[in-house]
Design an enzyme around this catalytic site. Structure first.
Site, short mmCIF file in Angstrom:
data_model
loop_
_atom_site.label_atom_id
_atom_site.label_comp_id
_atom_site.label_asym_id
_atom_site.label_seq_id
_atom_site.Cartn_x
_atom_site.Cartn_y
_atom_site.Cartn_z
N LYS A 187 -11.33 0.85 -15.61
CA LYS A 187 -11.88 -0.67 -15.14
C LYS A 187 -12.40 -1.48 -16.36
CE LYS A 187 -11.59 -0.30 -10.61
NZ LYS A 187 -10.66 -1.13 -9.98
N TYR A 189 -12.49 6.30 -14.33
CA TYR A 189 -12.59 5.22 -13.59
C TYR A 189 -13.33 4.09 -14.46
CZ TYR A 189 -13.89 2.22 -9.51
OH TYR A 189 -14.14 1.21 -8.61
N ASP A 196 0.90 -1.07 0.18
CA ASP A 196 0.04 -0.18 0.01
C ASP A 196 0.97 1.16 0.12
OD1 ASP A 196 -3.36 0.22 0.87
OD2 ASP A 196 -2.08 2.02 0.97
N ASN A 226 -5.22 -4.94 -6.83
CA ASN A 226 -6.80 -4.37 -6.13
C ASN A 226 -6.58 -2.92 -6.06
OD1 ASN A 226 -9.02 -4.89 -4.42
ND2 ASN A 226 -7.41 -3.95 -2.85
N THR A 247 -16.83 -0.20 1.90
CA THR A 247 -15.19 0.21 2.41
C THR A 247 -15.36 1.63 2.84
OG1 THR A 247 -14.61 0.53 0.10
CG2 THR A 247 -14.48 -1.65 0.84
P1 NAD Z 1 -10.09 1.21 -0.06
O1 NAD Z 1 -9.87 2.82 -0.09
O2 NAD Z 1 -10.64 0.94 1.21
O3 NAD Z 1 -8.71 0.83 -0.29
C1 NAD Z 1 -7.91 0.98 -1.45
C2 NAD Z 1 -6.34 1.14 -0.80
O4 NAD Z 1 -5.56 1.33 -1.77
C3 NAD Z 1 -6.17 2.17 0.27
O5 NAD Z 1 -5.44 1.48 1.39
C4 NAD Z 1 -5.21 3.15 -0.31
O6 NAD Z 1 -4.28 3.84 0.33
C5 NAD Z 1 -4.48 2.27 -1.36
N1 NAD Z 1 -3.86 2.90 -2.52
C6 NAD Z 1 -4.63 3.94 -3.33
N2 NAD Z 1 -3.65 4.38 -4.24
C7 NAD Z 1 -2.43 3.52 -4.28
C8 NAD Z 1 -1.46 3.69 -5.03
N3 NAD Z 1 -1.02 4.25 -6.02
N4 NAD Z 1 -0.40 2.58 -4.62
C9 NAD Z 1 -0.60 1.77 -3.43
N5 NAD Z 1 -1.76 1.96 -2.84
C10 NAD Z 1 -2.76 2.71 -3.32
O7 NAD Z 1 -10.69 0.97 -1.36
P2 NAD Z 1 -11.61 -0.48 -1.73
O8 NAD Z 1 -13.18 0.11 -1.84
O9 NAD Z 1 -11.51 -1.61 -0.78
O10 NAD Z 1 -11.26 -0.77 -3.32
C11 NAD Z 1 -10.37 -1.82 -3.62
C12 NAD Z 1 -10.76 -2.01 -5.17
O11 NAD Z 1 -11.84 -2.47 -5.36
C13 NAD Z 1 -10.46 -0.75 -6.10
O12 NAD Z 1 -10.09 -1.30 -7.13
C14 NAD Z 1 -11.82 -0.32 -6.19
O13 NAD Z 1 -12.00 0.22 -7.38
C15 NAD Z 1 -12.59 -1.68 -6.11
N6 NAD Z 1 -14.18 -1.36 -6.26
C16 NAD Z 1 -14.57 -1.06 -4.77
C17 NAD Z 1 -15.90 -1.05 -4.78
C18 NAD Z 1 -16.58 -0.37 -3.71
O14 NAD Z 1 -17.66 -0.09 -3.60
N7 NAD Z 1 -15.84 -0.45 -2.63
C19 NAD Z 1 -16.77 -1.38 -5.89
C20 NAD Z 1 -16.28 -1.90 -7.32
C21 NAD Z 1 -14.89 -1.88 -7.27
#
Ligand code: NAD
Length: 256
Positions: A157, A153, A37, A87, A188
């Protein structure tokens, strides 16, 4: 015996949300996890909570040299890399296409699409050399259809989805499987913060046929399935886990 016994797995974006839940689940299934991270404080805290088979490594996935170093760290520390969970994403730019700041577009694509490419670019040669592996990319239902104001986005994706397919067919005969999960709305921290507890959250919950948001653990279980031998005949699959939201045409109706 866990489903990932003795496997070495690297998870990006592991300090929070889906990545953190996946780190926890992978370790409970016998894996050693490199939790990557950009957020060092929460990343180290996560590794501490998960226990000795979870180590934190700081990297920005939008920087190819840092992604190369992250894969090198995994291999130098543990001798191999069996599972890569790409991720990280950032919504980045929230604007209609005609108003989107160029710099915000470029940042969103650099992290959310190029970051996934860099991960595979540096992990796949290692997986070929060691005789196999599994990659799971976190895409989104936002890569299958469009959202207002989220063009960067949506494009990133959609790119992750088709890059998953390309890598899958290219590496299928090298004993490497490459799949993607498409979550719907998952509770999240960024989404929970953005929605608050009021009407916005209730409307989004109602919009999902199941009537609620997903939990990070529910996506982590899909990632585990795709990373483990349970999905041994699956590669290039785009697995939707969205509480039914993409099953709906969008026309008004009457939930039961
Ligand atoms: P989150 O913000 O809880 O976690 C994401 C993590 O990524 C954070 O800890 C952040 O510090 C880290 N991060 C951000 N930019 C970074 C970088 N450049 N390098 C390294 N780390 C980095 O988010 P989440 O909701 O758990 O999302 C995780 C994945 O799931 C993402 O790809 C998101 O697009 C996808 N997603 C989430 C949802 C949702 O509703 N939460 C829906 C569809 C897809």
């Amino acid at each position: 015996m866990g489903k990932l016994n003795k496997k070495i797995a690297l998870i990006t974006g592991a300090a929070s949300g889906i990545g953190a839940a996946t780190a926890q689940l992978f370790v409970s299934e016998g894996a050693t996890v490199i939790a990557v991270d950009i957020d060092e404080t929460n990343g180290r805290q996560l590794a501490h909570e998960v226990g000795p088979r979870c180590v934190f490594h700081k990297a920005n996935v939008g920087e190819p040299l840092e992604v190369e170093a992250m894969v090198r760290f995994a291999v130098e520390s543990f001798g191999r890399l069996d599972v890569l969970h790409n991720n990280v994403a950032t919504a980045g730019a929230v604007a209609p296409v005609g108003d989107m700041p160029i710099e915000a577009w470029q940042r969103a694509i650099a992290v959310s699409l190029s970051g996934v490419f860099y991960g595979m670019r540096f992990a796949l040669p290692q997986m070929v050399a060691q005789g196999g592996g599994a990659v799971v990319n976190t895409a989104s239902v936002s890569g299958l259809a469009a959202d207002y104001m989220l063009g960067a986005y949506n494009a990133a994706k959609a790119g992750v989805i088709n890059l998953t397919r390309t890598a899958a067919i290219e590496y299928a005969r090298k004993n490497i499987r490459v799949n993607a999960v498409c979550p719907g709305s998952v509770a999240t921290p960024p989404l929970v913060r953005a929605l608050g507890e009021g009407e916005g959250r209730r409307l989004l919950e109602e919009h999902h046929p199941v009537g609620r948001l997903g939990l990070p653990e529910e996506i982590a279980r899909v990632v585990l399935f795709l990373a483990s031998e349970d999905s041994s005949f699956m590669t290039g699959s785009i697995v939707v886990a969205d509480g039914g939201i993409t099953a709906h045409t969008g026309f008004f109706g009457h939930p039961l």
